[in-house]
Each structure stands twice: as structure tokens, then as C-alpha cells.
Design an enzyme around this catalytic site. Structure first.
Site, PDB file in Angstrom:
ATOM      1  N   ARG A  20      14.951  40.083  68.996  1.00 17.95           N
ATOM      2  CA  ARG A  20      14.914  38.613  68.918  1.00 17.95           C
ATOM      3  C   ARG A  20      14.126  38.014  70.076  1.00 17.95           C
ATOM      4  NH1 ARG A  20      18.875  34.013  70.025  1.00 17.95           N
ATOM      5  NH2 ARG A  20      18.646  32.539  68.314  1.00 17.95           N
ATOM      6  N   ILE A  25      14.952  28.325  66.779  1.00 14.14           N
ATOM      7  CA  ILE A  25      15.280  29.603  66.146  1.00 14.14           C
ATOM      8  C   ILE A  25      16.795  29.502  65.947  1.00 14.14           C
ATOM      9  CG2 ILE A  25      15.395  30.732  68.437  1.00 14.14           C
ATOM     10  CD1 ILE A  25      14.683  33.370  67.126  1.00 14.14           C
ATOM     11  N   SER A  26      17.263  29.734  64.712  1.00 15.03           N
ATOM     12  CA  SER A  26      18.687  29.512  64.426  1.00 15.03           C
ATOM     13  C   SER A  26      19.575  30.441  65.251  1.00 15.03           C
ATOM     14  CB  SER A  26      18.975  29.749  62.942  1.00 15.03           C
ATOM     15  OG  SER A  26      18.220  28.872  62.143  1.00 15.03           O
ATOM     16  N   GLN A  27      20.819  29.987  65.428  1.00 14.48           N
ATOM     17  CA  GLN A  27      21.840  30.801  66.097  1.00 14.48           C
ATOM     18  C   GLN A  27      22.015  32.111  65.312  1.00 14.48           C
ATOM     19  OE1 GLN A  27      25.554  28.681  66.173  1.00 14.48           O
ATOM     20  NE2 GLN A  27      26.697  30.402  67.026  1.00 14.48           N
ATOM     21  N   PRO A  28      22.131  33.257  65.987  1.00 18.17           N
ATOM     22  CA  PRO A  28      22.320  34.517  65.264  1.00 18.17           C
ATOM     23  C   PRO A  28      23.483  34.480  64.258  1.00 18.17           C
ATOM     24  CG  PRO A  28      21.766  34.988  67.528  1.00 18.17           C
ATOM     25  CD  PRO A  28      21.914  33.488  67.425  1.00 18.17           C
TER      26      PRO A  28
END
Ligand code: SAM
Length: 219
Positions: A41, A67-70
Site C-alpha cells: 500500500r 486512498i480509502s481506509q483498508p
């Protein structure tokens, strides 16, 4: 910033820790967890944020996007029930991280992004990692009809309503996962195309996404 083998080991260790956090938050699909364990990531964020890449949080990328939260990536991917060989459409390529996760899981990936800079950046990173996602610059609220139907469609930005073009581009047994609501908060909606003309709709947890902007989204 540490470089070389030391940095590589550190990233692997942090990814392992992230996977345990996602497990503790309820992510169960081992294929999703394995993809998160494998995908670097930190490559998808600015080098200044590299040491935060394995926190379970959304991070800023260029063009005022994130970038979205995992956990969010894992939840949406799990809800799509991705099988190897599935044809998956993503709306909102952003950094390219979600597309990499889907490629790693063996999906045939199509992804649309409206910002040119993000489109080019994601293309470069996915290519560097050896993934062959099909990327398009354009308005994803209209889907990508040339390659429809899809086994799964994931929208990674918050929509005011479910875009009808996306519903139409689902295969029978296909799953559409889309956050729907106001610009402040959205509920995760999953629509499964049960047959040619019937759908099942589920409303799940609340999330907060950047807005889906376009003809069938926000102005
Ligand atoms: N999936 C991304 C990732 O892995 O980095 C996260 C994406 S970010 C939360 C949402 C993205 O949706 C932004 O890059 C934004 O530009 C994009 N977006 C918003 N409206 C769009 C539209 N109509 N068509 C395509 N992309 C759109």
C-alpha cells in the site's frame, strides 16, 4: 525513511499487523486478507506518508481525493464475493490500490476515474507491479458499457442514489456495492441481480466517502 531489505521487512511486518486489525474488525474472507497482506500500500501513497501507509485509515492522495481506509476496501471487496476470473468494474480508481487488490485476487479488472492525474498515476503503479487492469478516464456514474455485464461492481465514492446504469451493467448473480447517502455519511448498499429482471437490495454499515461526481452522481 529506511531503504532496502530493512524497509521491505518492516513493510511486511506492518501489513501482517494490518491484517490482524482487519480480522479483529470482522473481515473474514481469507482471499481478501491475503491480498491486503501482499499488496504494498505504501507504493500508492505519497512518500511523505509512507510511514502511515499501514495504518487502518484513509490518507490524502492528489486532486483532493483519498486512498480509502483498508477496512473499507476489505469490506467492499468482501461484499462483492470476488471469485478468480470474475469480471469486476470499479468506479473511482483513485490511487489504484483497490484495483491492485482485485487483480491480486485473480479478477479481470476494469476501473474508471474522472481525474486525469489519478488515472495516469494509477496506470503507472499498476503497471510497475505487473498488474493488467483496464483503466478508463471518464464519468464512472455511467459505468463502462463496452465491457458489461460485470460479476461485481464497486463504487468507491459516495453516491446520492444508486446509479441506474450500474444496475443495468450487472450480470445475473452479479453484486453491486455502492455507498449511498448525503455528502456527510453514506450507508453501504449491496444489490444482487437475482435474475434477468429481479434484484435483492441490502443496506449495511455507515461509511464516509468523498463524493461521486458526474451525470448520475453529485453536480
Ligand atoms: N479506490 C480508490 C483507491 O483505491 O485509491 C479510492 C478512491 S477515492 C475514495 C474515490 C475516487 O472516486 C476519487 O479518485 C474520485 O476522483 C473518483 N470519482 C468520483 N466521482 C467519479 C466518477 N463519476 N467517475 C470516476 N471516478 C470518480
Amino acid at each position: 525513511m529506511t531503504t532496502g531489505i530493512g524497509a521491505h521487512r518492516k513493510h511486511i511486518q506492518r501489513r501482517n499487523e494490518l491484517v490482524e486489525i482487519l480480522r479483529s474488525k470482522g473481515i473474514r474472507d481469507e482471499r481478501v486478507l491475503a491480498a491486503i497482506q501482499s499488496i504494498p500500500r505504501h507504493i500508492f501513497v505519497d512518500t511523505a506518508l509512507e510511514n502511515r501507509a499501514y495504518e487502518d485509515s484513509a490518507l490524502p492522495i492528489t486532486c483532493g481525493q483519498t486512498i480509502s481506509q483498508p477496512y473499507t476496501v476489505a469490506t467492499q471487496t468482501e461484499l462483492m464475493q470476488v471469485e478468480k476470473g470474475d469480471k469486476i468494474l470499479e468506479i473511482g480508481t483513485g490511487s489504484g490500490y483497490q484495483a491492485a487488490i482485485l487483480c491480486h485476487m485473480g479478477a479481470d479488472v476494469y476501473s474508471v476515474e474522472r481525474h486525469e492525474e489519478l488515472y495516469h498515476g494509477a496506470k503507472k503503479k499498476l503497471h510497475e507491479l505487473g498488474y493488467r487492469a483496464n483503466l478508463k478516464l471518464g464519468d464512472g456514474t455511467l459505468g463502462w458499457s463496452a465491457y458489461a455485464p460485470y460479476d461485481g461492481i464497486v463504487v468507491t465514492a459516495g453516491a446520492p442514489v444508486v446509479p441506474d446504469d450500474l444496475i443495468k451493467q450487472l450480470n445475473v448473480a452479479g453484486r453491486l456495492v455502492v455507498p449511498v447517502g448525503s455528502q456527510k455519511s453514506q450507508v453501504m448498499v449491496r444489490i444482487i441481480r437475482v435474475s434477468e429482471d429481479s434484484y435483492r437490495e441490502e443496506h449495511l454499515q455507515h461509511f464516509k466517502f468523498v463524493p461521486l461526481i458526474g451525470e448520475k452522481g453529485w453536480d
